[in-house]
Design a protein around this motif. Structure first.
Motif, PDB file in Angstrom:
ATOM      1  N   TYR A   1      24.104 -11.210 -31.645  1.00 39.32           N
ATOM      2  CA  TYR A   1      25.472 -10.889 -32.101  1.00 39.32           C
ATOM      3  C   TYR A   1      25.499 -11.000 -33.620  1.00 39.32           C
ATOM      4  O   TYR A   1      25.411 -12.085 -34.172  1.00 39.32           O
ATOM      5  CB  TYR A   1      26.433 -11.883 -31.440  1.00 39.32           C
TER       6      TYR A   1
ATOM      7  N   LEU B   1      28.597  -5.063 -24.457  1.00 32.53           N
ATOM      8  CA  LEU B   1      27.241  -4.718 -24.924  1.00 32.53           C
ATOM      9  C   LEU B   1      26.349  -5.956 -24.960  1.00 32.53           C
ATOM     10  O   LEU B   1      25.187  -5.924 -24.556  1.00 32.53           O
ATOM     11  CB  LEU B   1      27.311  -4.103 -26.333  1.00 32.53           C
TER      12      LEU B   1
ATOM     13  N   VAL C   1      23.896  -6.384 -30.995  1.00 30.22           N
ATOM     14  CA  VAL C   1      25.118  -5.710 -31.443  1.00 30.22           C
ATOM     15  C   VAL C   1      25.427  -5.994 -32.907  1.00 30.22           C
ATOM     16  O   VAL C   1      25.525  -7.154 -33.321  1.00 30.22           O
ATOM     17  CB  VAL C   1      26.330  -6.152 -30.582  1.00 30.22           C
TER      18      VAL C   1
ATOM     19  N   ALA D   1      28.355  -5.793 -35.068  1.00 32.26           N
ATOM     20  CA  ALA D   1      29.797  -5.673 -34.857  1.00 32.26           C
ATOM     21  C   ALA D   1      30.496  -5.472 -36.201  1.00 32.26           C
ATOM     22  O   ALA D   1      30.711  -6.432 -36.946  1.00 32.26           O
ATOM     23  CB  ALA D   1      30.312  -6.924 -34.152  1.00 32.26           C
TER      24      ALA D   1
ATOM     25  N   TYR E   1      22.261  -5.807 -25.132  1.00 33.28           N
ATOM     26  CA  TYR E   1      22.043  -5.107 -26.407  1.00 33.28           C
ATOM     27  C   TYR E   1      22.083  -6.083 -27.583  1.00 33.28           C
ATOM     28  O   TYR E   1      22.686  -7.165 -27.485  1.00 33.28           O
ATOM     29  CB  TYR E   1      23.128  -4.039 -26.637  1.00 33.28           C
TER      30      TYR E   1
ATOM     31  N   CYS F   1      32.105  -4.722 -27.625  1.00 37.32           N
ATOM     32  CA  CYS F   1      31.140  -5.628 -28.244  1.00 37.32           C
ATOM     33  C   CYS F   1      30.692  -6.682 -27.214  1.00 37.32           C
ATOM     34  O   CYS F   1      29.496  -6.901 -27.011  1.00 37.32           O
ATOM     35  CB  CYS F   1      31.814  -6.268 -29.460  1.00 37.32           C
TER      36      CYS F   1
END
Ligand SMILES: NC(=O)c1ccc[n+]([C@@H]2O[C@H](COP(=O)([O-])OP(=O)(O)OC[C@H]3O[C@@H](n4cnc5c(N)ncnc54)[C@H](OP(=O)(O)O)[C@@H]3O)[C@@H](O)[C@H]2O)c1
Length: 290
Positions: A59, A31, A38, A40, A36, A28
């Motif tokens: 995030y 990334l 993400v 999670a 990216y 995570c």
């Protein structure tokens, strides 16, 4: 290896399961650092304030228990609403590891292991395929060296990871017409909380089993206790380097074995079965007569 030339990550949405600890948490963070967006997935979402501060909206925590159909549905609704219906990758990472002779494994442990490792992976992949098809995305499975080589005392874990090998092989060709790539990672030991959880499971199992079972297979349990505590681990960075290939190489391989120890173990599969069995029997004591 050819890496795609566009900006790495470039806000591409990726969903990872089991992001609360160990490999999932490390992936995570990697990334996010790579650009990216993400999602999670965690059973009990616990926001990392540092990551939130650093990466903001990229995030996104997702309440996600891969064994619970309702949880998967609500998580997918959130992913749909926060993307344009496209997912660049699904990383099926959530997993549990139990050891012990089959005779001594409580069936509820076997069932819950298969629920998470196998059925959870099936369910998540099924739920994500439409979004992956929309972006010709990628599926990454977290397999294991135990999905190639099955040692005594790992019947439940190994067979669940063998199942992921079969799933990956089948899906790779099933999803190829849609441009979706499927890759399985096969790590050896990596230092994560899975090992302390495995030690805890050994203790729970021993409390539940008969004293006969305990004395018959004690050397096997002792072997895995020692392995969990002392076996040298592959650095997480090696796994992350391979994840990068699975996500970004123009032509990712079907499988990547992670770590030197795992690559050496995978070579055993090229030996005749009788010879491989002799080596495994010598390496892993099952009873005190071994
Ligand atoms: N570490 C190794 O040596 C190694 C080697 C080969 C393969 N692997 C594989 O790598 C993957 C990650 O393992 P790890 O070492 O990082 O272990 P870990 O630190 O124990 O992490 C496992 C993750 O899976 C999650 N999980 C368990 N049951 C779940 C469920 N029902 N729904 C959603 N998430 C669930 C856990 O969530 P909770 O925090 O809520 O329990 C945790 O986030 C596993 O598939 C494992 O088999 C690990």
């Amino acid at each position: 290896m050819t890496i795609a030339t566009e900006e790495p990550g470039s806000m591409k949405p990726v969903l990872i399961t089991g992001a609360s600890s160990g490999i999932g948490a490390a992936c995570c963070e990697w990334l996010l650092a790579r650009g990216y967006q993400v999602f999670a997935g965690m059973r009990s979402p616990n926001e990392d304030a540092r990551l939130k501060q650093q990466y903001g909206e990229r995030y996104q925590l997702l309440a996600l228990d891969v064994t619970d159909a309702e949880s998967i549905e609500s998580a997918m609704n959130i992913v749909q609403s926060r993307t344009d219906g496209k997912l660049s990758a699904l990383i099926n990472n959530a997993g549990v590891a139990y050891s012990g002779a089959l005779e001594t494994l409580p069936m509820h442990q076997v069932r819950s292991l298969f629920d998470v490792n196998v059925l959870g992976t099936f369910a998540m992949t099924q739920a994500c395929i439409p979004l992956l098809r929309a972006s010709r995305g990628r599926v990454v499975m977290m397999g294991s060296i135990s999905g190639i080589l099955a040692a005594p005392g790992l019947s439940a874990y190994s067979s669940s990871k063998f199942a992921l090998e079969g799933l990956s092989d089948s899906l790779r060709n099933e999803l190829k017409p849609f441009g979706i790539r499927v890759t399985i990672l096969e790590p050896g030991k990596i230092e994560t909380p899975i090992w302390s959880k495995a030690l805890q499971q050994l203790t729970t199992k021993e409390e539940e089993m008969s004293s006969d079972g305990h004395s018959l297979y004690q050397p096997l349990d002792d072997f895995y206790r020692h392995y969990a505590a002392n076996e040298k681990a592959t650095p997480m960075s090696e796994l992350l380097a391979v994840l990068q290939k699975a996500l970004e190489a123009q032509h990712p391989k079907a499988r990547y074995t992670v770590g030197r120890a795992a690559r050496i173990r995978s070579l055993l599969m090229h030996l005749p079965t009788a010879l491989r069995d002799r080596l495994l029997q010598r390496a892993v004591p099952v009873t005190s007569d071994d």
